[in-house]
Design a protein around this motif. Structure first.
Motif, PDB file in Angstrom:
ATOM      1  N   ALA A  55      -4.009  -1.418 -10.518  1.00  0.00           N
ATOM      2  CA  ALA A  55      -4.291  -2.424  -9.483  1.00  0.00           C
ATOM      3  C   ALA A  55      -4.084  -1.841  -8.087  1.00  0.00           C
ATOM      4  CB  ALA A  55      -3.392  -3.650  -9.685  1.00  0.00           C
ATOM      5  N   ALA A  56      -3.020  -1.041  -7.904  1.00  0.00           N
ATOM      6  CA  ALA A  56      -2.784  -0.416  -6.599  1.00  0.00           C
ATOM      7  C   ALA A  56      -3.902   0.550  -6.235  1.00  0.00           C
ATOM      8  CB  ALA A  56      -1.426   0.310  -6.613  1.00  0.00           C
ATOM      9  N   VAL A  57      -4.340   1.363  -7.232  1.00  0.00           N
ATOM     10  CA  VAL A  57      -5.448   2.285  -6.969  1.00  0.00           C
ATOM     11  C   VAL A  57      -6.705   1.520  -6.594  1.00  0.00           C
ATOM     12  CG1 VAL A  57      -6.935   4.028  -7.999  1.00  0.00           C
ATOM     13  CG2 VAL A  57      -4.474   4.099  -8.413  1.00  0.00           C
ATOM     14  N   GLY A  58      -6.934   0.424  -7.328  1.00  0.00           N
ATOM     15  CA  GLY A  58      -8.122  -0.380  -7.013  1.00  0.00           C
ATOM     16  C   GLY A  58      -8.074  -0.954  -5.617  1.00  0.00           C
ATOM     17  N   LEU A  59      -6.877  -1.422  -5.196  1.00  0.00           N
ATOM     18  CA  LEU A  59      -6.752  -1.957  -3.840  1.00  0.00           C
ATOM     19  C   LEU A  59      -6.986  -0.873  -2.784  1.00  0.00           C
ATOM     20  CD1 LEU A  59      -3.684  -4.360  -4.206  1.00  0.00           C
ATOM     21  CD2 LEU A  59      -6.079  -4.987  -3.914  1.00  0.00           C
ATOM     22  N   CYS A  60      -6.441   0.329  -3.044  1.00  0.00           N
ATOM     23  CA  CYS A  60      -6.653   1.431  -2.094  1.00  0.00           C
ATOM     24  C   CYS A  60      -8.132   1.781  -1.972  1.00  0.00           C
ATOM     25  CB  CYS A  60      -5.853   2.655  -2.531  1.00  0.00           C
ATOM     26  SG  CYS A  60      -4.059   2.440  -2.396  1.00  0.00           S
ATOM     27  N   VAL A  61      -8.808   1.848  -3.137  1.00  0.00           N
ATOM     28  CA  VAL A  61     -10.242   2.160  -3.117  1.00  0.00           C
ATOM     29  C   VAL A  61     -11.020   1.070  -2.396  1.00  0.00           C
ATOM     30  CG1 VAL A  61     -12.271   2.517  -4.559  1.00  0.00           C
ATOM     31  CG2 VAL A  61     -10.106   3.591  -5.185  1.00  0.00           C
TER      32      VAL A  61
END
Length: 265
Positions: free
Chosen positions: A29-35
């Protein structure tokens, strides 16, 4: 003695808590938010630098969304493609026209106003008033190559009526005395100017210009302090181009001055 037999334990329904799965979920989820944030930032940068293409892409996204909402009544693919292409062409043409109109209507940067010297000279100072005399003196400074010329005379000017920078870069401060023939600049007025021209206004060259003359004590004080005195004769020569500008003069000496010429104050 009879011991009752225990029944089998009932297992709790539901899934057990898995720490690895939870950590993996939050990490993804954090990676998705960063992307997603990076994509949004890139989109904003593109929209700022290329507003036309951003408008075209936005229009295409809206059309794609509307087409997805109407999947039940979608016309044939060829018709939909023609409609989408036509809408994109219209949107692109509209955006390009707006951009061209904006470019053609942009005003060029305004040129800095350059103060032009007036045509009047000090020779006709009899028709002046005090304000016109200060402006005419400033115009002479402009004519002879001074920069940053400004008229600052008025209440609270502390003796400075005209300020300028000479062609060789020195700070010039001038006090203008618009007097009649029978009214000379006295030492009291000269002392007031001498107390502010160098310390307050930080003048490199201090000048007193008058349409009359200076008393002997005033000229002596100016000579001691290094103040340039421009009387009516020097003023007419400066105005007519037959004499030097005040910043090229030295303080007027008192040699030859009438010893009876004293202050009457």
């Amino acid at each position: 003695m009879t011991v009752p037999a225990r029944g089998p334990r009932q297992r709790r329904s539901g899934r057990r808590f898995d720490l690895r799965a939870t950590a993996l979920f939050f990490g993804l989820a954090a990676v998705g938010l960063c992307v997603a944030g990076w994509v949004v930032r890139m989109a904003l940068d593109v929209a700022e630098q290329r507003p036309v293409w951003a408008f075209v892409l936005l229009l295409g996204g809206v059309l794609a969304y509307l087409a997805g909402r109407r999947t039940r009544s979608v016309p044939p693919a060829s018709v939909l493609a023609r409609r989408t292409t036509g809408a994109l062409e219209k949107g692109t043409a509209t955006a390009l026209d707006a951009l061209d109109e904006t470019r053609t209507t942009v005003r060029p940067p305004e040129a800095h106003h350059v103060q032009e010297p007036v045509t009047a000279t000090i020779d006709d100072h009899e028709s002046f008033g005090p304000d016109e005399f200060e402006q005419a003196t400033a115009d002479l400074c402009l004519r002879d190559g001074c920069g940053e010329v400004e008229v600052v005379g008025g209440a609270g000017d502390l003796g400075a009526d005209v300020k300028a920078v000479t062609p060789d870069g020195r700070r010039l401060v001038i006090q203008c005395k618009y007097y009649g023939d029978g009214n000379k600049v006295g030492s009291e007025e000269m002392q007031r100017f001498g107390g502010t021209c160098f310390t307050v206004h930080e003048a490199d060259i201090a000048v007193v210009v008058t349409t009359s003359d200076f008393t002997r004590p005033a000229a002596e004080y100016a000579e001691r302090c290094g103040i340039v005195c421009v009387d009516e004769r020097r003023l007419r020569e400066w105005s007519g181009g037959t004499g030097p500008a005040p910043w090229a003069l030295g303080p007027r000496t008192t040699e030859g001055t009438d010893p009876l010429d004293q202050d009457l104050w």
